[in-house]
Write a protein that holds these residues in place. Structure first.
Motif, PDB file in Angstrom:
ATOM      1  N   GLN A   1       0.824  -1.204   0.000  1.00 52.03           N
ATOM      2  CA  GLN A   1       0.000   0.000   0.000  1.00 52.03           C
ATOM      3  C   GLN A   1       0.861   1.259   0.000  1.00 52.03           C
ATOM      4  O   GLN A   1       0.511   2.270  -0.620  1.00 52.03           O
ATOM      5  CB  GLN A   1      -0.935  -0.005   1.220  1.00 52.03           C
ATOM      6  CG  GLN A   1      -1.868   1.190   1.297  1.00 52.03           C
ATOM      7  CD  GLN A   1      -2.938   1.174   0.221  1.00 52.03           C
ATOM      8  OE1 GLN A   1      -3.226   0.134  -0.354  1.00 52.03           O
ATOM      9  NE2 GLN A   1      -3.537   2.328  -0.037  1.00 52.03           N
TER      10      GLN A   1
ATOM     11  N   SER B   1      -5.011   5.856   5.565  1.00 46.83           N
ATOM     12  CA  SER B   1      -3.716   5.349   5.096  1.00 46.83           C
ATOM     13  C   SER B   1      -3.001   4.536   6.159  1.00 46.83           C
ATOM     14  O   SER B   1      -2.150   3.706   5.836  1.00 46.83           O
ATOM     15  CB  SER B   1      -2.833   6.525   4.654  1.00 46.83           C
ATOM     16  OG  SER B   1      -3.451   7.254   3.610  1.00 46.83           O
TER      17      SER B   1
ATOM     18  N   GLY C   1      -6.473   1.462   4.603  1.00 44.58           N
ATOM     19  CA  GLY C   1      -5.781   1.399   3.322  1.00 44.58           C
ATOM     20  C   GLY C   1      -4.934   0.142   3.189  1.00 44.58           C
ATOM     21  O   GLY C   1      -5.192  -0.707   2.319  1.00 44.58           O
TER      22      GLY C   1
END
Length: 539
Positions: free
Chosen positions: A220, A437, A441
């Motif tokens: 990621q 994030s 994510g």
């Protein structure tokens, strides 16, 4: 062991059978000790002596079929840096996939808003299909790639994906009509979507359990870096040169990843033990004692083949159904949390807050926040654990989308009353991007590579990946309709409510996989939270 001949006496036969029982019991006890020593657990076997002296195993052997690989401890002269190198090299494909995802942002400004870039015009509706075609391509490839992974291996599958990357970018660069843009984005989606299945699996199989979360998060991280790269480069060059630069990146990935080792798990499954030894030594160092790890890999592979069933039977195992429900649930809540909506309205939020930041620089700022937050996630995922990151991420995102919804709802009622609240959506936006994030994510993709047994990992992981991309397509295409029906505020509140459901789902359904081998995770999913001992009962 050779079979006793018919000329042996009955006493000799009894002694041989007894010796066989003792030998198997010793082997099982030794395997259990090695599993505890080297950081993994062996499948449960309760060895008993029946009336005729033959050994029998528990009826739960197939249910407890444990998957994947060994993640050894660092006490065995193991080096970690080669694993970081291999994981980063594999994540180079994620970087290339990130450029595919980020390309639409600078491209829309030049192609749609300014009418430049190509010799033909593209309106907003057509460009929405250009963007969505990528998600459809990714959804279509996830299941087929699961079979290819098991046929030619993880390494050669990823190297093969360089070809659709190059073809897709070539069609995009020299497109002469909108149809070629659709086709190119669909092919690029095939390449990017295949990486989303293959790279996490490869990384999970080469990493020791102590650093598996960190290495798994690189996927990621590199996607976000790829997106930021496109935002930054796109601010300085036109779409033609941006596409050429993006088309070169897969070639660089292929040149680097060619020198990385194949997954030891795959090599053992193909009876290529010598190559598996070389792979283990490349990843752990020449001083590493590979025998216990290789022995357990062989044992796991032997059990997999001994209990081999077709895909549908494997999917019907309760432990597989549970893992699939968890993985697909995480993918569902990742897409419906509102990430696409937040990104879509980011430029408007910065504009209306009178920050003075232009749209292209707002995109770059968002990209920087994503990269930094995802990098932080790689540092803490093996310390704090997966569950805590998901829970913190979900709660924070729900608060953020609720606040953004309040802002847009009040703005619709009376724009004057939100003049002094410009900071609210900006702060909420930043919090949302950072927490997404860190948790939602990277973690769903990381856990996709951790939850499934070896014999079903490729297919089940592909199902989870397919559901993710299909949801991405649905959310992207229905977002405008939701805005029309519910209003911007109502749409963000809908995302907030779904995110709250995601928090509840994580709290009650998602297990913690931090610091656990793949075998231990399978045991926990099967309901066995302790390491059972191999028992020898002689009568």
């Amino acid at each position: 062991m050779s079979t006793a001949s018919s000329s042996n006496s009955s006493g000799e036969e009894a002694n041989k059978k007894s010796g066989s029982n003792n030998e198997e019991s010793s082997h099982l006890l030794e395997s259990a000790e090695n599993g505890a020593k080297y950081g993994s657990r062996q499948p449960v076997k309760i060895v008993k002596a029946s009336d005729n002296g033959r050994t029998s195993s528990t009826p739960h052997d197939q249910e407890n079929l444990l998957g994947n690989m060994v993640h050894t401890s660092t006490s065995n002269n193991s080096q970690k840096w080669p694993q970081y190198v291999a994981a980063l090299a594999a994540a180079g494909g994620a970087f290339a996939a990130g450029t595919v995802l980020g390309w639409t942002s600078p491209a829309e400004t030049e192609i749609v808003d300014r009418g430049e870039g190509y010799d033909f015009t593209v309106d907003k509706d057509q460009f929405s299909w250009v963007g969505s075609a990528m998600t459809l391509g990714a959804a279509c490839v996830c299941i087929p790639i699961g079979f290819l992974i098991n046929m030619i291996g993880r390494k050669w599958t990823m190297l093969f994906l360089v070809l659709p990357f190059i073809l897709g970018w070539a069609l995009l660069i020299w497109a002469v009509n909108v149809g070629m843009l659709y086709t190119s984005r669909f092919i690029l989606g095939i390449a990017g979507g295949a990486f989303c299945v293959t790279a996490p699996m490869y990384t999970g199989e080469i990493a020791q359990k102590e650093i598996r979360g960190t290495l798994g998060s690189y996927f990621q991280l590199m996607i976000t870096i790829g997106i930021l790269f496109v935002y930054a480069v796109g601010a300085g060059v036109n779409i033609f040169w941006l596409s050429i630069i993006c088309g070169i990146l897969p070639l660089i990935f292929g040149a680097v990843f060619f020198f990385m080792p194949e997954s030891p798990t795959y090599l053992v499954s193909k009876d290529r033990s010598e190559n598996a030894i070389k792979s283990i030594q490349w990843l752990r160092g020449k001083e590493y004692d590979y025998e216990p790890e290789l022995a357990e890999l062989r044992e796991t592979d032997r059990e997999t083949k001994a209990n081999k069933v077709n895909v549908w039977a494997a999917l019907n195992r309760p432990v597989t159904r549970k893992a699939l429900a968890i993985s697909m649930g995480l993918m569902f809540f990742q897409q419906v949390c509102g990430i696409n909506a937040v990104i879509f309205y980011a430029s408007r939020i910065f504009l209306e807050a009178n920050t003075g930041i232009e749209a292209e620089w707002a995109s770059i700022l968002i990209g920087i926040m994503q990269v930094v937050a995802t990098f932080v996630s790689t540092l803490v995922v093996d310390k704090l654990g997966r569950r805590i990151l998901l829970l913190a991420s979900g709660i924070s995102m729900a608060v953020s989308t609720t606040a953004i919804g309040v802002y847009f709802y009040l703005q619709k009622q009376d724009p004057a009353q939100v003049v002094s609240l410009g900071w609210l959506p900006v702060a909420s936006l930043c919090l949302f991007i950072i927490m997404f994030s860190i948790g939602y994510g990277p973690v769903p993709w990381l856990m996709m590579g951790e939850l499934f047994a070896t014999d079903i990992k490729g297919f089940a992981g592909s199902l989870a990946g397919t559901s993710n991309w299909l949801l991405a397509f649905v959310v992207t295409k229905t977002f405008v309709n939701l805005n029309d029906g519910l209003g911007i505020g109502g749409t963000f509140w809908l995302f907030a409510g779904l995110t709250v459901l995601g928090v509840i789902f994580v709290f009650f359904a998602v297990p913690e996989t931090k610091g656990k081998s793949l075998n231990e995770i399978q045991q926990e999913l099967a309901g066995n939270r302790s390491t059972p001992q191999a028992i020898s009962a002689e009568k």
